[in-house]
Design a protein around this motif. Structure first.
Motif, PDB file in Angstrom:
ATOM      1  N   ALA A  55      15.013 -47.086  10.315  1.00  0.00           N
ATOM      2  CA  ALA A  55      13.637 -46.771  10.666  1.00  0.00           C
ATOM      3  C   ALA A  55      12.634 -47.575   9.850  1.00  0.00           C
ATOM      4  CB  ALA A  55      13.386 -45.275  10.457  1.00  0.00           C
ATOM      5  N   SER A  56      13.029 -48.067   8.688  1.00  0.00           N
ATOM      6  CA  SER A  56      12.117 -48.785   7.802  1.00  0.00           C
ATOM      7  C   SER A  56      11.938 -50.233   8.240  1.00  0.00           C
ATOM      8  CB  SER A  56      12.662 -48.758   6.374  1.00  0.00           C
ATOM      9  OG  SER A  56      11.904 -49.608   5.553  1.00  0.00           O
ATOM     10  N   PRO A  57      10.711 -50.736   8.242  1.00  0.00           N
ATOM     11  CA  PRO A  57      10.490 -52.144   8.576  1.00  0.00           C
ATOM     12  C   PRO A  57      10.942 -53.071   7.446  1.00  0.00           C
ATOM     13  CG  PRO A  57       8.428 -51.107   7.999  1.00  0.00           C
ATOM     14  CD  PRO A  57       9.464 -50.025   8.028  1.00  0.00           C
ATOM     15  N   LEU A  58      11.181 -52.527   6.248  1.00  0.00           N
ATOM     16  CA  LEU A  58      11.613 -53.338   5.117  1.00  0.00           C
ATOM     17  C   LEU A  58      13.124 -53.236   4.931  1.00  0.00           C
ATOM     18  CD1 LEU A  58       8.764 -52.477   2.600  1.00  0.00           C
ATOM     19  CD2 LEU A  58       9.037 -54.545   3.953  1.00  0.00           C
ATOM     20  N   THR A  59      13.856 -53.560   5.983  1.00  0.00           N
ATOM     21  CA  THR A  59      15.311 -53.481   5.949  1.00  0.00           C
ATOM     22  C   THR A  59      15.901 -54.867   6.147  1.00  0.00           C
ATOM     23  OG1 THR A  59      15.294 -51.231   6.809  1.00  0.00           O
ATOM     24  CG2 THR A  59      17.337 -52.454   7.060  1.00  0.00           C
ATOM     25  N   VAL A  60      16.919 -55.163   5.345  1.00  0.00           N
ATOM     26  CA  VAL A  60      17.666 -56.404   5.462  1.00  0.00           C
ATOM     27  C   VAL A  60      19.041 -56.038   5.996  1.00  0.00           C
ATOM     28  CG1 VAL A  60      18.689 -58.292   4.157  1.00  0.00           C
ATOM     29  CG2 VAL A  60      16.408 -57.498   3.581  1.00  0.00           C
ATOM     30  N   VAL A  61      19.496 -56.758   6.999  1.00  0.00           N
ATOM     31  CA  VAL A  61      20.789 -56.464   7.615  1.00  0.00           C
ATOM     32  C   VAL A  61      21.852 -57.387   7.018  1.00  0.00           C
ATOM     33  CG1 VAL A  61      22.078 -56.370   9.783  1.00  0.00           C
ATOM     34  CG2 VAL A  61      19.648 -55.763   9.746  1.00  0.00           C
ATOM     35  N   GLN A  62      22.906 -56.792   6.481  1.00  0.00           N
ATOM     36  CA  GLN A  62      24.012 -57.568   5.930  1.00  0.00           C
ATOM     37  C   GLN A  62      24.902 -58.003   7.078  1.00  0.00           C
ATOM     38  OE1 GLN A  62      26.146 -55.861   2.595  1.00  0.00           O
ATOM     39  NE2 GLN A  62      28.033 -56.859   3.273  1.00  0.00           N
ATOM     40  N   VAL A  63      24.988 -59.306   7.312  1.00  0.00           N
ATOM     41  CA  VAL A  63      25.811 -59.828   8.394  1.00  0.00           C
ATOM     42  C   VAL A  63      27.108 -60.423   7.872  1.00  0.00           C
ATOM     43  CG1 VAL A  63      23.895 -60.203   9.977  1.00  0.00           C
ATOM     44  CG2 VAL A  63      24.554 -62.025   8.420  1.00  0.00           C
ATOM     45  N   GLY A  64      27.186 -60.678   6.579  1.00  0.00           N
ATOM     46  CA  GLY A  64      28.405 -61.196   5.973  1.00  0.00           C
ATOM     47  C   GLY A  64      29.275 -60.057   5.460  1.00  0.00           C
ATOM     48  N   GLY A  65      30.538 -60.336   5.317  1.00  0.00           N
ATOM     49  CA  GLY A  65      31.463 -59.346   4.774  1.00  0.00           C
ATOM     50  C   GLY A  65      31.269 -59.194   3.269  1.00  0.00           C
ATOM     51  N   ALA A  66      31.956 -58.221   2.689  1.00  0.00           N
ATOM     52  CA  ALA A  66      31.831 -57.939   1.254  1.00  0.00           C
ATOM     53  C   ALA A  66      32.217 -59.154   0.408  1.00  0.00           C
ATOM     54  CB  ALA A  66      32.683 -56.734   0.880  1.00  0.00           C
ATOM     55  N   ASP A  67      33.264 -59.873   0.810  1.00  0.00           N
ATOM     56  CA  ASP A  67      33.677 -61.063   0.053  1.00  0.00           C
ATOM     57  C   ASP A  67      32.613 -62.151   0.098  1.00  0.00           C
ATOM     58  OD1 ASP A  67      36.068 -59.867  -0.635  1.00  0.00           O
ATOM     59  OD2 ASP A  67      37.224 -60.860   0.956  1.00  0.00           O
ATOM     60  N   GLU A  68      32.003 -62.344   1.271  1.00  0.00           N
ATOM     61  CA  GLU A  68      30.935 -63.342   1.396  1.00  0.00           C
ATOM     62  C   GLU A  68      29.728 -62.971   0.541  1.00  0.00           C
ATOM     63  OE1 GLU A  68      30.688 -65.314   5.662  1.00  0.00           O
ATOM     64  OE2 GLU A  68      30.904 -63.135   5.786  1.00  0.00           O
ATOM     65  N   VAL A  69      29.367 -61.700   0.544  1.00  0.00           N
ATOM     66  CA  VAL A  69      28.218 -61.244  -0.244  1.00  0.00           C
ATOM     67  C   VAL A  69      28.504 -61.405  -1.730  1.00  0.00           C
ATOM     68  CG1 VAL A  69      26.789 -59.249  -0.836  1.00  0.00           C
ATOM     69  CG2 VAL A  69      27.329 -59.733   1.550  1.00  0.00           C
ATOM     70  N   ASN A  70      29.717 -61.079  -2.168  1.00  0.00           N
ATOM     71  CA  ASN A  70      30.073 -61.265  -3.575  1.00  0.00           C
ATOM     72  C   ASN A  70      30.053 -62.737  -3.963  1.00  0.00           C
ATOM     73  OD1 ASN A  70      30.320 -58.567  -4.286  1.00  0.00           O
ATOM     74  ND2 ASN A  70      32.463 -58.474  -3.625  1.00  0.00           N
ATOM     75  N   ALA A  71      30.514 -63.606  -3.072  1.00  0.00           N
ATOM     76  CA  ALA A  71      30.469 -65.050  -3.338  1.00  0.00           C
ATOM     77  C   ALA A  71      29.018 -65.523  -3.421  1.00  0.00           C
ATOM     78  CB  ALA A  71      31.230 -65.810  -2.253  1.00  0.00           C
ATOM     79  N   PHE A  72      28.170 -65.028  -2.527  1.00  0.00           N
ATOM     80  CA  PHE A  72      26.743 -65.362  -2.563  1.00  0.00           C
ATOM     81  C   PHE A  72      26.132 -64.928  -3.890  1.00  0.00           C
ATOM     82  CE2 PHE A  72      22.567 -63.266  -2.040  1.00  0.00           C
ATOM     83  CZ  PHE A  72      21.773 -64.392  -1.882  1.00  0.00           C
ATOM     84  N   ARG A  73      26.412 -63.706  -4.260  1.00  0.00           N
ATOM     85  CA  ARG A  73      25.841 -63.110  -5.470  1.00  0.00           C
ATOM     86  C   ARG A  73      26.208 -63.891  -6.729  1.00  0.00           C
ATOM     87  NH1 ARG A  73      27.356 -56.932  -6.957  1.00  0.00           N
ATOM     88  NH2 ARG A  73      26.218 -56.782  -8.907  1.00  0.00           N
ATOM     89  N   SER A  74      27.417 -64.411  -6.778  1.00  0.00           N
ATOM     90  CA  SER A  74      27.878 -65.092  -7.981  1.00  0.00           C
ATOM     91  C   SER A  74      27.804 -66.620  -7.898  1.00  0.00           C
ATOM     92  CB  SER A  74      29.304 -64.664  -8.296  1.00  0.00           C
ATOM     93  OG  SER A  74      30.174 -65.027  -7.253  1.00  0.00           O
ATOM     94  N   ALA A  75      27.244 -67.162  -6.828  1.00  0.00           N
ATOM     95  CA  ALA A  75      27.212 -68.618  -6.641  1.00  0.00           C
ATOM     96  C   ALA A  75      26.342 -69.335  -7.667  1.00  0.00           C
ATOM     97  CB  ALA A  75      26.754 -68.960  -5.229  1.00  0.00           C
ATOM     98  N   SER A  76      25.221 -68.728  -8.061  1.00  0.00           N
ATOM     99  CA  SER A  76      24.330 -69.353  -9.036  1.00  0.00           C
ATOM    100  C   SER A  76      23.392 -68.294  -9.606  1.00  0.00           C
ATOM    101  CB  SER A  76      23.503 -70.471  -8.381  1.00  0.00           C
ATOM    102  OG  SER A  76      22.537 -69.927  -7.497  1.00  0.00           O
TER     103      SER A  76
END
Length: 95
Positions: A55-76
């Motif tokens: 319902a919130s307009p300030l929502t981000v949709v996670q389209v990557g899997g957990a492994d992709e998000v963890n790789a993103f998070r630790s990339a730099s």
């Protein structure tokens, strides 16, 4: 955002103090910025239309899997910074 000498300055972020030097705005290399944004859009989507997942307009949709998000998070340091901003400033939904 200003780009000078292949450096992107994020003017609305806190200044970084380096002992013996004047305060400087948060800035990163242009290459690190571009790589971070490319990784961001592979893992997250920011809906432009009304969000069907929350319902919130300030929502981000996670389209990557957990492994992709963890790789993103630790990339730099920059992608880690982006991840913290996403989690603290927006609600998350999964596609």
């Amino acid at each position: 955002m200003p780009v000078t000498n292949n450096t992107v300055t994020l003017p609305y972020e806190p200044y970084a103090y380096q002992y013996g030097k004047s305060f400087v705005p948060y800035s990163i290399t242009l290459q690190e910025f571009k790589t971070g944004i490319k990784k961001l859009i592979r893992c997250f989507s920011i809906p432009t239309a009304p969000n069907p997942y929350a319902a919130s307009p300030l929502t981000v949709v996670q389209v990557g899997g957990a492994d992709e998000v963890n790789a993103f998070r630790s990339a730099s340091k920059f992608t880690g910074w982006l991840y913290v901003r996403i989690k603290t400033r927006y609600k998350s939904a999964r596609k």
